[in-house]
Design an enzyme around this catalytic site. Sequence first.
Site, PDB file in Angstrom:
ATOM      1  N   SER A   1       2.895   2.516  -5.390  1.00  0.00           N
ATOM      2  CA  SER A   1       3.263   1.504  -4.398  1.00  0.00           C
ATOM      3  C   SER A   1       4.133   0.390  -4.973  1.00  0.00           C
ATOM      4  O   SER A   1       4.760  -0.346  -4.228  1.00  0.00           O
ATOM      5  CB  SER A   1       2.008   0.888  -3.773  1.00  0.00           C
ATOM      6  OG  SER A   1       1.264   0.164  -4.730  1.00  0.00           O
TER       7      SER A   1
ATOM      8  N   LYS B   1      -0.231  -6.080  -6.492  1.00  0.00           N
ATOM      9  CA  LYS B   1       0.780  -6.363  -5.484  1.00  0.00           C
ATOM     10  C   LYS B   1       1.430  -7.718  -5.748  1.00  0.00           C
ATOM     11  O   LYS B   1       0.827  -8.603  -6.377  1.00  0.00           O
ATOM     12  CB  LYS B   1       0.168  -6.376  -4.077  1.00  0.00           C
ATOM     13  CG  LYS B   1      -0.399  -5.046  -3.608  1.00  0.00           C
ATOM     14  CD  LYS B   1       0.689  -4.024  -3.372  1.00  0.00           C
ATOM     15  CE  LYS B   1       0.111  -2.678  -2.932  1.00  0.00           C
ATOM     16  NZ  LYS B   1      -0.573  -1.969  -4.028  1.00  0.00           N
TER      17      LYS B   1
END
Length: 206
Positions: free
Chosen positions: A122, A159
């Site tokens: 991701s 993230k």
Amino acid sequence: MGKLLDVSKAYISMLEKNKNSRSGKPIAPSTAIFKSVANLYNISLDDLLKQLDDEQPITLDVNVIDNGINFSKRVGVQIPILGSVIAGTPISAIEDILGYEEITLELASTGTFFCLKVKGNSMEPRLFEDDIIVVKQQPDIESGDVAVVLVNGDEATVKQIKKADNGITLIGYNVAVYPPTFYSNEDIINLPVTIIGKVIELRRPF
């Protein structure tokens, strides 16, 4: 003992086992470590060295000499590489340790650090699966920082964080895999969304 010697608990564990967790070879403490241990137990360095096995490796330092032995070069601090981080578990208590990385004493003195092995894609192309990141454990970060975050008590995710007055957005650079996800201030409290630490360094073998 780790605190008194200014090294990590992981490094003390390697000393006790006489085994480098990464190479599998006998640990080779520096002369500075031996001197610190001798001082800790109030014995002479000579007496401590006499108690060592004849095959015990020792790392010699190379800058300033003190009575024939150099003690100026400082030893790095070993921090664990974790396969996962789960909500409610103190970093120091996690047993899913894949190995160790070394950081400088100067950096280690600024807080608590651990490494995490990246899972998934991701965060490509900045971070790839199996990359090792160095994380400074802290409950908050600046907007735009890359952080290790727990959402709803699940395993930690890595993230980029964008802050707003009404919440935060978790951003994966690979939006095809992980589109930006917004969490309101209520979500942050109720799910919860918990910041574990700030990513400060990437370790990737060439």
